[in-house]
Design a protein around this motif. Structure first.
Motif, PDB file in Angstrom:
ATOM      1  N   TYR A   1       3.212  -8.069  -6.934  1.00 50.41           N
ATOM      2  CA  TYR A   1       2.934  -6.840  -7.691  1.00 50.41           C
ATOM      3  C   TYR A   1       1.514  -6.324  -7.490  1.00 50.41           C
ATOM      4  O   TYR A   1       1.018  -5.527  -8.296  1.00 50.41           O
ATOM      5  N   LYS A   2       0.864  -6.733  -6.403  1.00 44.87           N
ATOM      6  CA  LYS A   2      -0.448  -6.182  -6.088  1.00 44.87           C
ATOM      7  C   LYS A   2      -0.224  -4.913  -5.247  1.00 44.87           C
ATOM      8  O   LYS A   2       0.102  -4.992  -4.063  1.00 44.87           O
ATOM      9  N   VAL A   3      -0.379  -3.751  -5.872  1.00 42.37           N
ATOM     10  CA  VAL A   3      -0.091  -2.468  -5.234  1.00 42.37           C
ATOM     11  C   VAL A   3      -1.356  -1.637  -5.175  1.00 42.37           C
ATOM     12  O   VAL A   3      -2.062  -1.482  -6.177  1.00 42.37           O
ATOM     13  N   ILE A   4      -1.653  -1.098  -3.991  1.00 46.89           N
ATOM     14  CA  ILE A   4      -2.775  -0.198  -3.807  1.00 46.89           C
ATOM     15  C   ILE A   4      -2.224   1.200  -3.563  1.00 46.89           C
ATOM     16  O   ILE A   4      -1.386   1.395  -2.686  1.00 46.89           O
ATOM     17  N   ILE A   5      -2.661   2.169  -4.363  1.00 47.61           N
ATOM     18  CA  ILE A   5      -2.187   3.549  -4.225  1.00 47.61           C
ATOM     19  C   ILE A   5      -3.311   4.390  -3.654  1.00 47.61           C
ATOM     20  O   ILE A   5      -4.404   4.463  -4.238  1.00 47.61           O
ATOM     21  N   LEU A   6      -3.059   4.995  -2.517  1.00 47.21           N
ATOM     22  CA  LEU A   6      -4.092   5.785  -1.840  1.00 47.21           C
ATOM     23  C   LEU A   6      -3.935   7.271  -2.122  1.00 47.21           C
ATOM     24  O   LEU A   6      -2.820   7.755  -2.323  1.00 47.21           O
TER      25      LEU A   6
ATOM     26  N   VAL B   1       0.841  -1.192   0.000  1.00 51.67           N
ATOM     27  CA  VAL B   1       0.000   0.000   0.000  1.00 51.67           C
ATOM     28  C   VAL B   1       0.879   1.247   0.000  1.00 51.67           C
ATOM     29  O   VAL B   1       1.681   1.451   0.920  1.00 51.67           O
ATOM     30  N   GLU B   2       0.706   2.084  -1.017  1.00 61.33           N
ATOM     31  CA  GLU B   2       1.423   3.355  -1.102  1.00 61.33           C
ATOM     32  C   GLU B   2       0.516   4.496  -0.661  1.00 61.33           C
ATOM     33  O   GLU B   2      -0.672   4.517  -0.992  1.00 61.33           O
ATOM     34  N   GLY B   3       1.085   5.449   0.057  1.00 66.07           N
ATOM     35  CA  GLY B   3       0.306   6.610   0.481  1.00 66.07           C
ATOM     36  C   GLY B   3       0.819   7.151   1.797  1.00 66.07           C
ATOM     37  O   GLY B   3       1.586   6.483   2.511  1.00 66.07           O
ATOM     38  N   VAL B   4       0.403   8.356   2.154  1.00 66.40           N
ATOM     39  CA  VAL B   4       0.836   8.969   3.409  1.00 66.40           C
ATOM     40  C   VAL B   4       0.241   8.203   4.585  1.00 66.40           C
ATOM     41  O   VAL B   4      -0.740   7.452   4.436  1.00 66.40           O
ATOM     42  N   SER B   5       0.803   8.395   5.757  1.00 65.79           N
ATOM     43  CA  SER B   5       0.421   7.614   6.928  1.00 65.79           C
ATOM     44  C   SER B   5      -1.065   7.691   7.241  1.00 65.79           C
ATOM     45  O   SER B   5      -1.710   6.667   7.516  1.00 65.79           O
ATOM     46  N   GLN B   6      -1.631   8.895   7.225  1.00 70.99           N
ATOM     47  CA  GLN B   6      -3.049   9.020   7.597  1.00 70.99           C
ATOM     48  C   GLN B   6      -3.943   8.257   6.635  1.00 70.99           C
ATOM     49  O   GLN B   6      -4.917   7.620   7.055  1.00 70.99           O
ATOM     50  N   ASN B   7      -3.605   8.284   5.348  1.00 72.01           N
ATOM     51  CA  ASN B   7      -4.399   7.527   4.370  1.00 72.01           C
ATOM     52  C   ASN B   7      -4.284   6.025   4.619  1.00 72.01           C
ATOM     53  O   ASN B   7      -5.264   5.282   4.508  1.00 72.01           O
ATOM     54  N   PHE B   8      -3.063   5.557   4.942  1.00 76.21           N
ATOM     55  CA  PHE B   8      -2.878   4.139   5.234  1.00 76.21           C
ATOM     56  C   PHE B   8      -3.665   3.743   6.477  1.00 76.21           C
ATOM     57  O   PHE B   8      -4.350   2.708   6.494  1.00 76.21           O
TER      58      PHE B   8
ATOM     59  N   GLU C   1      -5.800 -11.474   4.848  1.00 70.87           N
ATOM     60  CA  GLU C   1      -5.051 -10.530   4.007  1.00 70.87           C
ATOM     61  C   GLU C   1      -4.025  -9.775   4.842  1.00 70.87           C
ATOM     62  O   GLU C   1      -4.226  -9.530   6.035  1.00 70.87           O
ATOM     63  N   ILE C   2      -2.931  -9.390   4.177  1.00 67.45           N
ATOM     64  CA  ILE C   2      -1.884  -8.569   4.789  1.00 67.45           C
ATOM     65  C   ILE C   2      -1.730  -7.299   3.959  1.00 67.45           C
ATOM     66  O   ILE C   2      -1.630  -7.374   2.726  1.00 67.45           O
ATOM     67  N   TYR C   3      -1.722  -6.155   4.631  1.00 64.21           N
ATOM     68  CA  TYR C   3      -1.499  -4.874   3.956  1.00 64.21           C
ATOM     69  C   TYR C   3      -0.226  -4.253   4.522  1.00 64.21           C
ATOM     70  O   TYR C   3      -0.146  -3.974   5.720  1.00 64.21           O
ATOM     71  N   VAL C   4       0.759  -4.051   3.673  1.00 65.43           N
ATOM     72  CA  VAL C   4       2.054  -3.529   4.109  1.00 65.43           C
ATOM     73  C   VAL C   4       2.198  -2.094   3.642  1.00 65.43           C
ATOM     74  O   VAL C   4       2.051  -1.805   2.436  1.00 65.43           O
ATOM     75  N   HIS C   5       2.517  -1.189   4.562  1.00 59.45           N
ATOM     76  CA  HIS C   5       2.744   0.209   4.183  1.00 59.45           C
ATOM     77  C   HIS C   5       4.098   0.312   3.485  1.00 59.45           C
ATOM     78  O   HIS C   5       5.133  -0.028   4.060  1.00 59.45           O
ATOM     79  N   ALA C   6       4.088   0.787   2.263  1.00 61.44           N
ATOM     80  CA  ALA C   6       5.300   0.851   1.452  1.00 61.44           C
ATOM     81  C   ALA C   6       6.245   1.941   1.947  1.00 61.44           C
ATOM     82  O   ALA C   6       5.810   3.031   2.304  1.00 61.44           O
TER      83      ALA C   6
END
Length: 336
Positions: free
Chosen positions: A331-336, A243-250, A306-311
């Motif tokens: 390569y499963k990437v979520i962009i917030l 998961v890509e994005g700033v901390s608050q979004n994550f 599921e596991i969500y890792v903060h990039a």
């Protein structure tokens, strides 16, 4: 199994070296991750490594050496820039792809005319190489595809009963595999990022290019010239997303999830309400590198779907961590 605490350091070095000289395979600690070592001169020994790991034989191995003299035994036509890099970064977590010497077993290089070489800074590894008199091919000492082992326990969990010995050492202080660069073409290329960063390499190799496979899905069927360039690697058994994005979004995103694990930075942990695992500080990417594989291994124990890792960032050591995580997530990437 071989235990350096029960046998004493010198006895363990001797025993491990004797096993390697007789064609056996031994797990040894390095500063990056534990490696599964075998003589780089013996195809038969290398086959044992591939079998123990369940590793595809089209995936080349890194050859570990103990001094500069050994470099000239395993590689040929060594360019001046390689010596400059060695003088700056060895002993340490930098691997260079060079022209292969005829002494190296073809299976080490997966049939390529190149060889990947590094000199580890971990004293135990160098002492075993020196005592055995052999350059050692040593991929990570884990089941192929799973997170790399950064502790003795990880090796036991994956390979106990499948290899000849394990040398007990401290937990690996870098935590991700070495940086890999190719110096065989006209332009230097970064094939795998690590603790020696792209920014540091550019001080010696200002024209270095980043291989597309560092951050992108590799093409199917293409021969890889370095370990760590395969499609899915370092992966937990649980379905994982980067998961890509700033901390608050994550934080907002993962708090909406149920039956999930958030792999997060220590700075955001208190604000996350679901199951969580901290893998280091956003302000110190070396902590992320040191802990990422341990956290990915532990993640399966949470019993979630599921596991969500903060990039992390894609600069400095963060690029190395991101590279491992994008493969762990297939390569499963979520962009917030």
């Amino acid at each position: 199994m071989l235990d350096t605490l029960s046998g004493g350091y010198e006895n363990s070095i001797k025993t491990a070296s004797d096993i390697l000289r007789c064609g056996g395979i031994v797990a040894i600690p390095t500063e990056t991750v534990y490696g599964l070592a075998a003589s780089a001169y013996s195809d038969e020994s290398i086959k044992k490594v591939f079998k123990a790991k369940g590793r595809p034989q089209d995936n080349p191995l890194i050859v570990h050496i103990s001094d500069m003299e050994m470099l000239y035994e395993v590689a040929e036509d060594i360019p001046r820039k390689a010596i400059e890099c060695a003088n700056r970064f060895w002993a340490g977590p930098l691997t260079m792809v060079l022209k292969r010497s005829g002494k190296i077993a073809p299976s080490v290089s997966a049939g390529l005319d190149t060889v990947a070489v590094r000199m580890p800074s971990e004293k135990t590894a160098r002492d075993i190489i020196k005592r055995s008199g052999l350059p050692l091919a040593a991929p990570s000492a884990n089941t192929s595809g799973l997170p790399s082992p950064t502790s003795y326990t990880h090796v036991i969990n994956d390979l106990n009963g499948k290899i000849d010995a394990i040398v007990l050492g401290n937990d690996c202080n870098v935590g991700v595999e070495s940086t890999v660069i190719s110096l065989v073409g006209k332009t230097p290329r970064l094939l795998r990022p690590g603790a020696v960063t792209l920014e540091q390499l550019r001080e010696i190799l200002p024209d270095i290019e980043v291989d597309k496979a560092v951050l992108s899905r590799p093409q199917e069927g293409v021969k890889v010239s370095s370990p760590g360039m395969k499609y899915k690697h370092y992966a937990p058994k649980t379905d994982t997303y980067l998961v890509e994005g700033v901390s608050q979004n994550f934080i907002n995103f993962v708090n909406t999830k149920s039956d999930a694990l958030a792999v997060c930075f220590c700075e955001e942990s208190d604000k996350i309400s679901i199951k969580k695992a901290v893998y280091g500080s956003q302000k110190d990417e070396s902590t992320l590198a040191k802990n990422v594989f341990k956290v990915l291994r532990d993640a399966d124990c949470f019993g979630v779907k599921e596991i969500y890792v903060h990039a992390p960032s894609k600069t400095g050591v963060g690029l190395a961590v991101y590279n491992r995580l994008i493969r762990a997530a297939a390569y499963k990437v979520i962009i917030l």
